[in-house]
Design a protein around this motif. Structure first.
Motif, mmCIF file in Angstrom:
data_model
loop_
_atom_site.group_PDB
_atom_site.id
_atom_site.type_symbol
_atom_site.label_atom_id
_atom_site.label_comp_id
_atom_site.label_asym_id
_atom_site.label_seq_id
_atom_site.Cartn_x
_atom_site.Cartn_y
_atom_site.Cartn_z
ATOM 1 N N ILE A 221 15.260 -3.318 11.248
ATOM 2 C CA ILE A 221 14.083 -3.059 12.078
ATOM 3 C C ILE A 221 13.565 -1.647 11.852
ATOM 4 N N ALA A 222 14.485 -0.681 11.657
ATOM 5 C CA ALA A 222 14.064 0.692 11.390
ATOM 6 C C ALA A 222 13.286 0.779 10.089
ATOM 7 N N VAL A 223 13.777 0.095 9.052
ATOM 8 C CA VAL A 223 13.076 0.076 7.758
ATOM 9 C C VAL A 223 11.715 -0.590 7.908
ATOM 10 N N LYS A 224 11.688 -1.720 8.563
ATOM 11 C CA LYS A 224 10.442 -2.477 8.746
ATOM 12 C C LYS A 224 9.405 -1.662 9.532
ATOM 13 N N THR A 225 9.871 -0.944 10.542
ATOM 14 C CA THR A 225 8.963 -0.139 11.348
ATOM 15 C C THR A 225 8.313 0.965 10.523
ATOM 16 N N MET A 226 9.098 1.627 9.675
ATOM 17 C CA MET A 226 8.547 2.696 8.824
ATOM 18 C C MET A 226 7.534 2.136 7.845
ATOM 19 N N ILE A 227 7.810 0.957 7.298
ATOM 20 C CA ILE A 227 6.872 0.340 6.365
ATOM 21 C C ILE A 227 5.571 -0.003 7.079
ATOM 22 N N GLU A 228 5.679 -0.561 8.265
ATOM 23 C CA GLU A 228 4.487 -0.952 9.017
ATOM 24 C C GLU A 228 3.649 0.261 9.410
ATOM 25 N N ARG A 229 4.313 1.357 9.748
ATOM 26 C CA ARG A 229 3.564 2.563 10.121
ATOM 27 C C ARG A 229 2.787 3.135 8.938
ATOM 28 N N SER A 230 3.317 2.970 7.749
ATOM 29 C CA SER A 230 2.657 3.508 6.570
ATOM 30 C C SER A 230 1.636 2.548 5.967
ATOM 31 N N ALA A 231 1.540 1.322 6.525
ATOM 32 C CA ALA A 231 0.717 0.271 5.922
ATOM 33 C C ALA A 231 -0.743 0.684 5.692
ATOM 34 N N PRO A 232 -1.410 1.334 6.656
ATOM 35 C CA PRO A 232 -2.831 1.653 6.423
ATOM 36 C C PRO A 232 -3.059 2.796 5.448
ATOM 37 N N SER A 233 -2.014 3.498 5.044
ATOM 38 C CA SER A 233 -2.159 4.696 4.211
ATOM 39 C C SER A 233 -1.801 4.405 2.760
ATOM 40 N N ASP A 234 -2.007 5.423 1.936
ATOM 41 C CA ASP A 234 -1.581 5.356 0.529
ATOM 42 C C ASP A 234 -0.355 6.239 0.298
ATOM 43 N N ALA A 235 0.385 6.518 1.356
ATOM 44 C CA ALA A 235 1.557 7.386 1.250
ATOM 45 C C ALA A 235 2.568 6.803 0.270
ATOM 46 N N THR A 236 3.178 7.695 -0.512
ATOM 47 C CA THR A 236 4.212 7.275 -1.455
ATOM 48 C C THR A 236 5.495 6.942 -0.704
ATOM 49 N N LEU A 237 6.067 5.776 -0.984
ATOM 50 C CA LEU A 237 7.314 5.363 -0.349
ATOM 51 C C LEU A 237 8.455 5.501 -1.350
ATOM 52 N N LEU A 238 9.550 6.076 -0.908
ATOM 53 C CA LEU A 238 10.740 6.199 -1.747
ATOM 54 C C LEU A 238 11.879 5.444 -1.074
ATOM 55 N N PHE A 239 12.266 4.298 -1.649
ATOM 56 C CA PHE A 239 13.358 3.483 -1.112
ATOM 57 C C PHE A 239 14.670 3.923 -1.753
ATOM 58 N N THR A 240 15.645 4.234 -0.940
ATOM 59 C CA THR A 240 16.962 4.605 -1.440
ATOM 60 C C THR A 240 18.006 3.668 -0.846
ATOM 61 N N GLY A 241 19.116 3.552 -1.524
ATOM 62 C CA GLY A 241 20.191 2.679 -1.057
ATOM 63 C C GLY A 241 20.951 2.099 -2.223
ATOM 64 N N GLU A 242 22.051 1.439 -1.925
ATOM 65 C CA GLU A 242 22.903 0.865 -2.961
ATOM 66 C C GLU A 242 22.154 -0.208 -3.753
ATOM 67 N N THR A 243 22.669 -0.529 -4.895
ATOM 68 C CA THR A 243 22.061 -1.569 -5.709
ATOM 69 C C THR A 243 22.178 -2.913 -4.999
ATOM 70 N N GLY A 244 21.112 -3.689 -5.088
ATOM 71 C CA GLY A 244 21.127 -5.033 -4.527
ATOM 72 C C GLY A 244 20.738 -5.137 -3.068
ATOM 73 N N VAL A 245 20.298 -4.047 -2.430
ATOM 74 C CA VAL A 245 19.975 -4.120 -1.000
ATOM 75 C C VAL A 245 18.588 -4.701 -0.742
ATOM 76 N N GLY A 246 17.788 -4.873 -1.807
ATOM 77 C CA GLY A 246 16.471 -5.479 -1.620
ATOM 78 C C GLY A 246 15.328 -4.490 -1.609
ATOM 79 N N LYS A 247 15.451 -3.417 -2.392
ATOM 80 C CA LYS A 247 14.412 -2.377 -2.384
ATOM 81 C C LYS A 247 13.085 -2.899 -2.938
ATOM 82 N N GLU A 248 13.137 -3.706 -4.015
ATOM 83 C CA GLU A 248 11.879 -4.238 -4.566
ATOM 84 C C GLU A 248 11.238 -5.244 -3.611
#
Length: 549
Positions: A221-248
């Motif tokens: 939910i924390a990840v989803k909330t940050m994505i939703e807050r940035s939705a109207p903007s063109d802000a660059t998103l940097l996803f970090t985490g272990e391999t296979g967590v679903g970053k793409e």
């Protein structure tokens, strides 16, 4: 005459415990045990802080939300049963959580006419007991969560606002709590919380190939909330985490929410491209730039014009490639390999890394200026072992997807399979879970549930600490033992029904086996069977040397 309720073994099997992990699950959702004194303290505090009316509304709405959620699971748990059996999940779930046990006095439902009416007796209500202990007899009903839960369950189950009210309450000195249920429109007036009662539609799981499975954990939910807050903007998103967590997958989700959703989403795994080719992949190649370049070819930046460019494993890029990417995203322009013509693009950049970019920057492996440029909004995606609440939704999402892709009809998961999936640590994270479920869908027989042998092949089966569950006698024991014991009971019944044995003969065989297993030691055998030595000796005389009466 009270309605006969079905056995709740199916419902009890949804309750599991894992003491080593500090977790309790009910139907895959994490829960906590709350003692009577803690609930009493919470209730008293809310009344003193908010006042009686506001506190009763709070607890009613809390119960309503939980009841509505329970109704969604009820229809899935007993899909082919009659209305009474399916509806009984609500009262039985209420009993399973320790709030009191229910008898159904009357239950009528006619969806064609919008008719619904029921009368329910709730015995040993914990809310009534708390009130009696703290305040003594009340002049008004006091089981707020109970009536809220019942109203929420009936509302979601019947598909129309249903209000349950306490006509009698144990907190008022009555023998039990009598709840009367009927549609909201049939009550002469509604209290404040009752006016907000409305049917809740079960969540629809979008299981398309490119869809994103729903998550319910705090980390998700924390990840989803940050994505939703940035939705109207063109802000660059940097996803970090272990391999296979679903970053793409998350990057695609962010793209679908953005104003660029109609434009292309272009992804590139930087680690999969040889260093000598990465520049041409990113920026394209001019005709004649090198031997074999017989035609101009656009790069990923051009292909993503107007849309989103996702660079996975960006930490693997060489310093030269990093510098060129920095210019492209800062100035919005670049040149193809072998060309002097500047090309301008409008691209929203998203990037991902499973390495610690901060440490890579300190080690001189990653440019500081590029790091600060792409880390406008860093989003850490937690590993699956830290968000186990998402596992039930994910496994259903993958089962549905792969059943459709491979044209298989797999009927869910066995209890021990779900137990294993909940406690496994997933070194490969969501990607590993996805592959496990796909393999299981291929190996399981059509119409059958996925079991452990379908998920873990041979020696791949990990040493899992089994979750604990409720046995039929109310004891908590390992889930596998519950099923082993149930299987043994079924075998004994088969021996009686199909084998022509009597119950007395079966008892004699069990006693004889216990004595033999103890080496003829009657005292030890008696302890095993829960008998005294004298009781065992008398029974041995009765059954004789054959073990049969």
């Amino acid at each position: 005459m009270m309605k006969a309720l079905p056995d709740f073994t199916d419902l009890a099997s949804k309750l599991q415990f894992s003491p080593e992990m500090g977790r309790i699950w009910r139907d895959g959702e994490r829960c906590v045990l709350l003692s009577n004194s803690a609930l009493a303290g919470l209730r008293g505090h809310m009344v003193s802080q908010l006042g009686l009316d506001a506190a009763s509304k709070f607890f009613w709405e809390l119960g309503f939300a939980e009841g509505a959620r329970c109704a969604v699971g009820a229809k899935e748990l007993r899909p082919d049963r009659d209305f009474l059996d399916a509806f009984a999940v609500g009262p039985q779930a209420h009993a399973l959580t320790g709030f009191g046990w229910t008898q159904i006095e009357a239950l009528e439902n006619d969806m064609s006419r919008g008719h619904f009416e029921g009368r329910f007796l709730v015995h040993d209500s914990i809310e009534a007991a708390i009130h009696l202990n703290a305040e003594g007899r009340a002049t008004d009903p006091v089981c707020w969560m109970q009536t809220g839960f019942a109203s929420g369950f009936a509302t979601a189950f019947a598909g129309q606002p249903i209000i349950m009210r306490e006509l009698e309450c144990a907190g008022m000195g009555d023998a039990a709590c009598l709840l009367h249920a009927k549609p909201a429109k049939e009550w002469s007036h509604l209290d404040s919380p009752e006016k907000s009662a409305s049917p809740l539609e079960p969540p629809v799981l979008d299981s398309g190939e490119n869809s994103m499975a729903v998550g319910v954990s705090a980390g998700f939910i924390a990840v989803k909330t940050m994505i939703e807050r940035s939705a109207p903007s063109d802000a660059t998103l940097l996803f970090t985490g272990e391999t296979g967590v679903g970053k793409e997958v998350l990057a695609k989700f962010a793209h679908r929410l953005s104003r660029r959703k109609e434009a292309p989403f272009v992804a590139l795994n930087c680690a999969a491209i040889p260093e000598g080719l990465i520049e041409s992949e990113l920026f394209g190649v001019a005709k004649g730039a090198f031997t074999g370049a017989v035609a101009a070819r656009p790069g990923r930046f051009e292909l993503a014009h107007g849309g989103t460019l996702f660079l996975d494993e960006i930490s693997t890029l060489s310093p030269l490639a990093q510098s060129k990417i920095l210019r492209a995203i800062q100035e919005g322009e670049f040149e193809r390999v072998g060309d002097t013509r500047t090309i301008k693009v409008d691209v929203r950049l998203m990037a991902a890394a499973n390495a610690d970019l901060t440490q890579s920057m300190r080690d001189g492996l990653f440019r500081a200026d590029l790091f600060y440029r792409i880390s406008t909004l860093p989003i850490r995606v937690p590993p699956l072992r830290q968000r186990r609440e998402d596992i039930p939704g994910l496994i259903e999402h993958f089962r549905f997807r792969f059943s459709r892709r491979h044209q298989r009809a797999v009927a869910g998961f066995t209890t021990r399979a779900i137990n294993a999936l909940l406690v496994y640590d997933y070194p490969g994270n969501v990607r590993e879970l996805e592959r496990m479920v796909e393999r299981a869908v291929l190996l399981a027989d059509d119409g059958q549930a996925i079991d452990l042998r379908h998920l873990f092949l041979g020696t791949d089966l990990p040493d899992l600490k089994p979750a604990m569950g409720l046995a039929s006698d109310g004891k908590i024991m390992p889930v596998t033992d519950i099923h082993d014991r149930s299987e043994l009971i079924r075998q004994v019944l088969d021996l009686i029904v199909e084998g022509g044995e009597t119950l007395s003969n079966v008892e004699g065989l069990v006693i004889r086996e216990a004595v033999e297993a103890s080496g003829g030691n009657y005292a030890r055998a008696a302890r095993t069977l829960g008998l005294s030595r004298r009781q065992l000796a008398l029974r041995m005389e009765k059954i004789g040397p054959t073990g049969r009466t």
